[in-house]
Design an enzyme around this catalytic site. Structure first.
Site, PDB file in Angstrom:
ATOM      1  CB  CYS A   1       5.768  -2.212  -2.225  1.00 16.31           C
ATOM      2  SG  CYS A   1       6.852  -1.669  -0.884  1.00 16.31           S
ATOM      3  CG  PHE A   2      11.296  -3.081  -5.105  1.00 15.00           C
ATOM      4  CD1 PHE A   2      12.144  -2.227  -4.438  1.00 15.00           C
ATOM      5  CD2 PHE A   2      11.803  -3.819  -6.157  1.00 15.00           C
ATOM      6  CE1 PHE A   2      13.489  -2.101  -4.813  1.00 15.00           C
ATOM      7  CE2 PHE A   2      13.137  -3.713  -6.534  1.00 15.00           C
ATOM      8  CZ  PHE A   2      13.978  -2.843  -5.864  1.00 15.00           C
TER       9      PHE A   2
ATOM     10  N   GLY B   1      11.419   2.441   2.197  1.00 19.85           N
ATOM     11  CA  GLY B   1      12.354   3.491   2.566  1.00 19.85           C
ATOM     12  C   GLY B   1      12.822   4.309   1.378  1.00 19.85           C
TER      13      GLY B   1
ATOM     14  CG  HIS C   1       2.513  -3.798   1.355  1.00 23.51           C
ATOM     15  ND1 HIS C   1       3.191  -4.957   1.029  1.00 23.51           N
ATOM     16  CD2 HIS C   1       3.461  -2.844   1.476  1.00 23.51           C
ATOM     17  CE1 HIS C   1       4.494  -4.710   0.966  1.00 23.51           C
ATOM     18  NE2 HIS C   1       4.672  -3.427   1.240  1.00 23.51           N
TER      19      HIS C   1
ATOM     20  CD  GLU D   1       0.235  -7.201   0.973  1.00 17.50           C
ATOM     21  OE1 GLU D   1       0.899  -6.939   1.994  1.00 17.50           O
ATOM     22  OE2 GLU D   1       0.256  -6.482  -0.045  1.00 17.50           O
TER      23      GLU D   1
END
Length: 413
Positions: free
Chosen positions: A285-286, A329, A375, A377
């Site tokens: 993600c980030f 986003g 994600h 997880e």
């Protein structure tokens, strides 16, 4: 534009309960107003309004640090039926007796609030937890209309108002909404990161040790690593290379998190230093956006992002499609042809979203560093991508020097 839907009376609702409902309003920066009932705490809250398409997993969504400073609209029509429990939270809270987690969303917008919780693990209601954690919400609004507007116009500034906060005029509420800071340019990792390092021990024999940079890490991520015999040291967002190396890690992990990746210069610098050390690297993600920046790519803000648990992602090397959980986003800007020469060697785009071709993964061609936008997880969400944790474990296994480091560690233990 003003929308004032009157919620339909569900089975078992009475005229008296409808009369007792307190008014609330969701106000968007374009002047749209949706009026409904106060849900959770009363008062005022501001944030960027976004929508989540997941039909389950609202507790995991609410406690996901990546939603910091965002007002979440639930696309699922009924929310709260499974209550709240001490197991499903996704935010680490130091000293807490359970993992129900801190709620990170700024506000919550739902259509139909469940009249009671009904689940064997439930220890309380969702609304009670929102009140306890002082999260302002609204129910009884037309969430379909809100989602359609956000898909057409994009995510925007918003506010939820109830109680005394509703005494202001509509014009004043709109002005308060517009006056808040935008998500573009927001540096939020420091707000959600741990203040000090903590350790999640490996399950069974310790095979490897990983330094995990907490940019807004979800609780299930260290658990997924621990289940593979990995001891996880979760470090604050501003950890230095010296602090990472002091752990003597076999690999480095970068977590999910909120805010604009264009502001995360410290994390990018650390990532470049880690790549220079040739340490195995995995980001989600980030962390995917940070690796992309370290490899020379730019980022941009998406119109309304990907938020849900049913987003299809195509792996370019195999053509396989995984259904994934996502919450972002911002995204990486794809280089022409999907490959480029980075400061650390040839790199490539590895995954694309099957819906809109947004970059969903990047990697160095030598395999020493990789990341994905989604994600794996799966909290909440499908388990299609959980093998990425195995891929990281295999990377550490075959990296030069790790076998000796692991044997030394076992001997010491």
């Amino acid at each position: 534009m003003s929308t004032d839907p009157t919620p339909t009376s569900g089975e078992g609702r009475t005229a008296r309960s409808a009369l007792l409902a307190e008014p609330a309003a969701l106000v968007l920066e374009d002047g749209t107003v949706h009026r409904g009932h106060a849900y959770g705490a009363r008062g005022e809250t501001l944030g960027e309004v976004v929508f989540c398409t997941g039909m389950s997993g609202y507790q995991e969504t609410l406690t996901d640090p990546s939603y910091c400073r965002q007002i979440v609209v639930a696309a699922a029509p009924q929310i709260g039926n499974t209550g709240w429990n001490p197991e499903d939270g996704e935010s680490h809270v130091s000293g807490a007796d359970d993992s129900s987690g801190r709620i990170w969303v700024s506000g919550f917008v739902i259509r139909d609030a469940a009249r009671r919780d009904s689940n064997w693990r439930s220890t309380g209601t969702l609304e009670d937890e929102l009140r306890t954690q002082e999260i302002v919400g609204i129910s009884g609004v037309d969430t379909r209309a809100i989602v359609r507007r956000l898909r057409d116009k994009g995510s925007m500034k918003a506010g939820i108002f109830s109680g005394d906060a509703l005494e202001s005029s509509t014009e004043q509420l709109v002005e308060r909404v517009r006056a808040q800071d935008a998500m573009a340019g927001a540096d939020l990792s420091g707000e959600v990161s741990t203040d000090e390092t903590y350790v999640v021990p490996a399950e069974g024999e310790t095979r490897f040790r990983v330094a995990a940079l907490d940019l807004g890490i979800k609780s299930n991520t260290p658990r997924m690593l621990a289940a593979r015999g990995i001891e996880v040291h979760v470090l604050p967002h501003d950890a230095s290379l010296a602090e990472v190396k002091a752990i003597d890690p076999d690999g480095v992990f970068l977590s999910n998190g909120p805010g604009d990746p264009a502001t995360a210069d410290e994390a990018v610098a650390l990532t470049k230093a880690v790549l220079g050390e040739k340490l195995p690297f995995f980001g989600i993600c980030f962390g995917n956006q940070i690796l992309g920046r370290a490899l020379g790519l730019d980022t941009y803000k998406m119109p309304f992002g990907h938020r849900g648990i049913n987003v299809p992602v195509k792996e370019l090397a195999t053509g396989k499609v995984a259904i994934t959980s996502q919450n972002h986003g911002f995204a990486l800007r794809s280089p022409e042809g999907g490959t480029w020469e980075s400061p650390f060697g040839p790199a490539r785009v590895t995954h694309l979203c099957a819906n809109d071709d947004v970059v969903e993964g990047v990697a160095l061609e030598d395999g020493s560093a990789f990341s994905v936008q989604y994600h794996p997880e799966a909290a909440a969400g499908p388990h299609d991508a959980s093998s990425l944790f195995d891929q990281f474990t295999e990377l550490m296994s075959r990296t030069a020097g790790n076998a000796q480091g692991s044997s030394n560690r076992k001997a010491a233990e």
